[in-house]
Design a protein around this motif. Structure first.
Motif, PDB file in Angstrom:
ATOM      1  N   GLY A   5     -12.364 -44.446 -31.890  1.00  7.39           N
ATOM      2  CA  GLY A   5     -13.556 -45.088 -32.436  1.00  7.39           C
ATOM      3  C   GLY A   5     -13.408 -45.455 -33.901  1.00  7.39           C
ATOM      4  N   VAL A   6     -13.004 -44.480 -34.709  1.00  3.81           N
ATOM      5  CA  VAL A   6     -12.844 -44.738 -36.148  1.00  3.81           C
ATOM      6  C   VAL A   6     -11.698 -45.725 -36.380  1.00  3.81           C
ATOM      7  N   GLY A   7     -10.576 -45.505 -35.701  1.00  2.00           N
ATOM      8  CA  GLY A   7      -9.428 -46.401 -35.873  1.00  2.00           C
ATOM      9  C   GLY A   7      -9.753 -47.828 -35.482  1.00  2.00           C
ATOM     10  N   SER A   8     -10.425 -48.004 -34.354  1.00  2.00           N
ATOM     11  CA  SER A   8     -10.788 -49.360 -33.912  1.00  2.00           C
ATOM     12  C   SER A   8     -11.812 -49.979 -34.855  1.00  2.00           C
ATOM     13  N   TRP A   9     -12.747 -49.186 -35.329  1.00  2.62           N
ATOM     14  CA  TRP A   9     -13.750 -49.688 -36.277  1.00  2.62           C
ATOM     15  C   TRP A   9     -13.057 -50.213 -37.540  1.00  2.62           C
ATOM     16  N   LEU A  10     -11.959 -49.557 -37.919  1.00  4.48           N
ATOM     17  CA  LEU A  10     -11.241 -49.950 -39.131  1.00  4.48           C
ATOM     18  C   LEU A  10     -10.296 -51.132 -38.922  1.00  4.48           C
ATOM     19  N   VAL A  11      -9.627 -51.230 -37.772  1.00  2.00           N
ATOM     20  CA  VAL A  11      -8.546 -52.216 -37.630  1.00  2.00           C
ATOM     21  C   VAL A  11      -8.810 -53.344 -36.640  1.00  2.00           C
ATOM     22  N   ALA A  12      -9.864 -53.263 -35.848  1.00  2.00           N
ATOM     23  CA  ALA A  12     -10.118 -54.325 -34.865  1.00  2.00           C
ATOM     24  C   ALA A  12     -10.357 -55.650 -35.569  1.00  2.00           C
ATOM     25  N   PRO A  13     -10.019 -56.729 -34.912  1.00  8.78           N
ATOM     26  CA  PRO A  13     -10.268 -58.045 -35.507  1.00  8.78           C
ATOM     27  C   PRO A  13     -11.757 -58.239 -35.780  1.00  8.78           C
ATOM     28  N   PRO A  14     -12.076 -58.953 -36.853  1.00 10.22           N
ATOM     29  CA  PRO A  14     -13.493 -59.187 -37.162  1.00 10.22           C
ATOM     30  C   PRO A  14     -14.186 -59.968 -36.041  1.00 10.22           C
ATOM     31  N   HIS A  15     -15.486 -59.766 -35.943  1.00  8.06           N
ATOM     32  CA  HIS A  15     -16.334 -60.486 -34.983  1.00  8.06           C
ATOM     33  C   HIS A  15     -15.942 -60.215 -33.535  1.00  8.06           C
ATOM     34  N   THR A  16     -15.431 -59.003 -33.276  1.00 10.39           N
ATOM     35  CA  THR A  16     -15.145 -58.597 -31.904  1.00 10.39           C
ATOM     36  C   THR A  16     -16.061 -57.430 -31.561  1.00 10.39           C
ATOM     37  N   LEU A  17     -16.090 -57.099 -30.299  1.00  8.94           N
ATOM     38  CA  LEU A  17     -16.872 -55.973 -29.823  1.00  8.94           C
ATOM     39  C   LEU A  17     -15.978 -55.179 -28.889  1.00  8.94           C
ATOM     40  N   GLY A  18     -15.838 -53.893 -29.161  1.00  8.06           N
ATOM     41  CA  GLY A  18     -14.949 -53.057 -28.358  1.00  8.06           C
ATOM     42  C   GLY A  18     -15.706 -51.978 -27.617  1.00  8.06           C
ATOM     43  N   ALA A  19     -15.331 -51.763 -26.377  1.00  3.13           N
ATOM     44  CA  ALA A  19     -15.925 -50.701 -25.578  1.00  3.13           C
ATOM     45  C   ALA A  19     -14.960 -50.357 -24.456  1.00  3.13           C
ATOM     46  N   GLY A  20     -15.156 -49.180 -23.884  1.00  4.04           N
ATOM     47  CA  GLY A  20     -14.363 -48.774 -22.735  1.00  4.04           C
ATOM     48  C   GLY A  20     -13.672 -47.450 -22.961  1.00  4.04           C
ATOM     49  N   ALA A  21     -13.340 -46.813 -21.867  1.00  7.76           N
ATOM     50  CA  ALA A  21     -12.684 -45.506 -21.898  1.00  7.76           C
ATOM     51  C   ALA A  21     -11.170 -45.611 -21.948  1.00  7.76           C
ATOM     52  N   SER A  22     -10.633 -46.819 -22.070  1.00  6.50           N
ATOM     53  CA  SER A  22      -9.173 -46.961 -22.014  1.00  6.50           C
ATOM     54  C   SER A  22      -8.470 -46.293 -23.195  1.00  6.50           C
ATOM     55  N   GLY A  23      -9.087 -46.274 -24.364  1.00  4.71           N
ATOM     56  CA  GLY A  23      -8.479 -45.556 -25.486  1.00  4.71           C
ATOM     57  C   GLY A  23      -8.354 -44.081 -25.173  1.00  4.71           C
ATOM     58  N   LEU A  24      -9.377 -43.510 -24.551  1.00 11.66           N
ATOM     59  CA  LEU A  24      -9.324 -42.114 -24.116  1.00 11.66           C
ATOM     60  C   LEU A  24      -8.275 -41.938 -23.032  1.00 11.66           C
ATOM     61  N   VAL A  25      -8.195 -42.860 -22.101  1.00 12.70           N
ATOM     62  CA  VAL A  25      -7.196 -42.781 -21.032  1.00 12.70           C
ATOM     63  C   VAL A  25      -5.789 -42.777 -21.628  1.00 12.70           C
ATOM     64  N   PHE A  26      -5.532 -43.674 -22.559  1.00 10.92           N
ATOM     65  CA  PHE A  26      -4.214 -43.711 -23.205  1.00 10.92           C
ATOM     66  C   PHE A  26      -3.956 -42.413 -23.975  1.00 10.92           C
ATOM     67  N   GLY A  27      -5.004 -41.879 -24.603  1.00  8.60           N
ATOM     68  CA  GLY A  27      -4.864 -40.616 -25.319  1.00  8.60           C
ATOM     69  C   GLY A  27      -4.559 -39.461 -24.397  1.00  8.60           C
ATOM     70  N   LEU A  28      -5.259 -39.380 -23.274  1.00  9.24           N
ATOM     71  CA  LEU A  28      -4.980 -38.309 -22.310  1.00  9.24           C
ATOM     72  C   LEU A  28      -3.583 -38.452 -21.728  1.00  9.24           C
ATOM     73  N   PHE A  29      -3.146 -39.689 -21.536  1.00  9.81           N
ATOM     74  CA  PHE A  29      -1.773 -39.922 -21.073  1.00  9.81           C
ATOM     75  C   PHE A  29      -0.773 -39.353 -22.083  1.00  9.81           C
ATOM     76  N   GLY A  30      -0.944 -39.695 -23.355  1.00  2.96           N
ATOM     77  CA  GLY A  30      -0.045 -39.169 -24.385  1.00  2.96           C
ATOM     78  C   GLY A  30      -0.091 -37.655 -24.445  1.00  2.96           C
ATOM     79  N   TYR A  31      -1.278 -37.090 -24.316  1.00  5.77           N
ATOM     80  CA  TYR A  31      -1.441 -35.636 -24.343  1.00  5.77           C
ATOM     81  C   TYR A  31      -0.706 -34.985 -23.171  1.00  5.77           C
ATOM     82  N   VAL A  32      -0.928 -35.499 -21.955  1.00  7.88           N
ATOM     83  CA  VAL A  32      -0.319 -34.906 -20.766  1.00  7.88           C
ATOM     84  C   VAL A  32       1.207 -35.036 -20.797  1.00  7.88           C
ATOM     85  N   VAL A  33       1.708 -36.172 -21.239  1.00 12.95           N
ATOM     86  CA  VAL A  33       3.162 -36.377 -21.272  1.00 12.95           C
ATOM     87  C   VAL A  33       3.833 -35.445 -22.288  1.00 12.95           C
ATOM     88  N   VAL A  34       3.207 -35.230 -23.424  1.00  9.69           N
ATOM     89  CA  VAL A  34       3.834 -34.451 -24.497  1.00  9.69           C
ATOM     90  C   VAL A  34       3.554 -32.954 -24.395  1.00  9.69           C
TER      91      VAL A  34
END
Length: 178
Positions: A85-114
């Motif tokens: 949330g914070v990272g996307s708020w800081l780096v997402a392109p201007p005038h966009t809208l972001g939503a979805g659990a995919s960031g969490l999904v990618f995070g859980l993937f990284g967590y489970v793999v490591v």
């Protein structure tokens, strides 16, 4: 996890019935009046296909993560969601809208793999390698910058956050008794 997935589907149904009234609560980059998106984004989606794409990996990876304890699961998920949330708020392109659990999904993937590697657990390593073999290719493609309108940066932030949480939450190594 089934309850969480059901909540995502329910919220998307409410969004559809209300004429997409929930969509504006996503991440609106660098807009201080819209900080709610940092918290709300993993629960909101842009259509049922979007929810469907996140449901199976969230169910499986969330379940595997929750096997190590509900408090750990909640802490890992909260940190990943906050980072995305914070990272996307800081780096997402201007005038966009972001939503979805995919960031969490990618995070859980990284967590489970490591996680298995940092905890030196044969079972954890096997689970992580299985997840990597099954989803690794599509997850690697998901962090590559594209013009598809998909928030690849949220995926990348989530993946990095998941790896970092695996390192942060590692259990101490067991000492052999003599």
């Amino acid at each position: 996890m089934l309850g969480w997935i059901a909540l995502l589907w329910l919220l998307e149904a409410v969004d559809l019935v209300t004429g997409h009234a929930l969509d504006p609560y996503g991440i609106s980059p660098r807009d201080p009046d819209r900080l709610i998106g940092i918290v709300a984004h993993p629960f909101l989606h842009f259509g049922f296909a979007h929810v469907a794409a996140n449901s199976l990996p969230l169910l499986v990876l969330g379940f595997v993560t929750a096997l190590s304890g509900i408090r750990r699961f909640l802490a890992v998920s909260a940190l990943i969601c906050l980072a995305v949330g914070v990272g996307s708020w800081l780096v997402a392109p201007p005038h966009t809208l972001g939503a979805g659990a995919s960031g969490l999904v990618f995070g859980l993937f990284g967590y489970v793999v490591v996680r298995g590697f940092v905890e030196r657990s044969a079972l954890g390593i096997a689970v992580g390698l299985t997840a990597a073999a099954y989803w690794g290719g599509s997850f690697l493609l998901g962090v590559v910058p594209t013009d598809s309108g998909v928030g690849w940066y949220a995926h990348l932030i989530g993946l990095v956050a998941g790896v970092l949480t695996a390192l942060f939450f590692r259990r101490p190594a067991r000492r052999n008794a003599l």
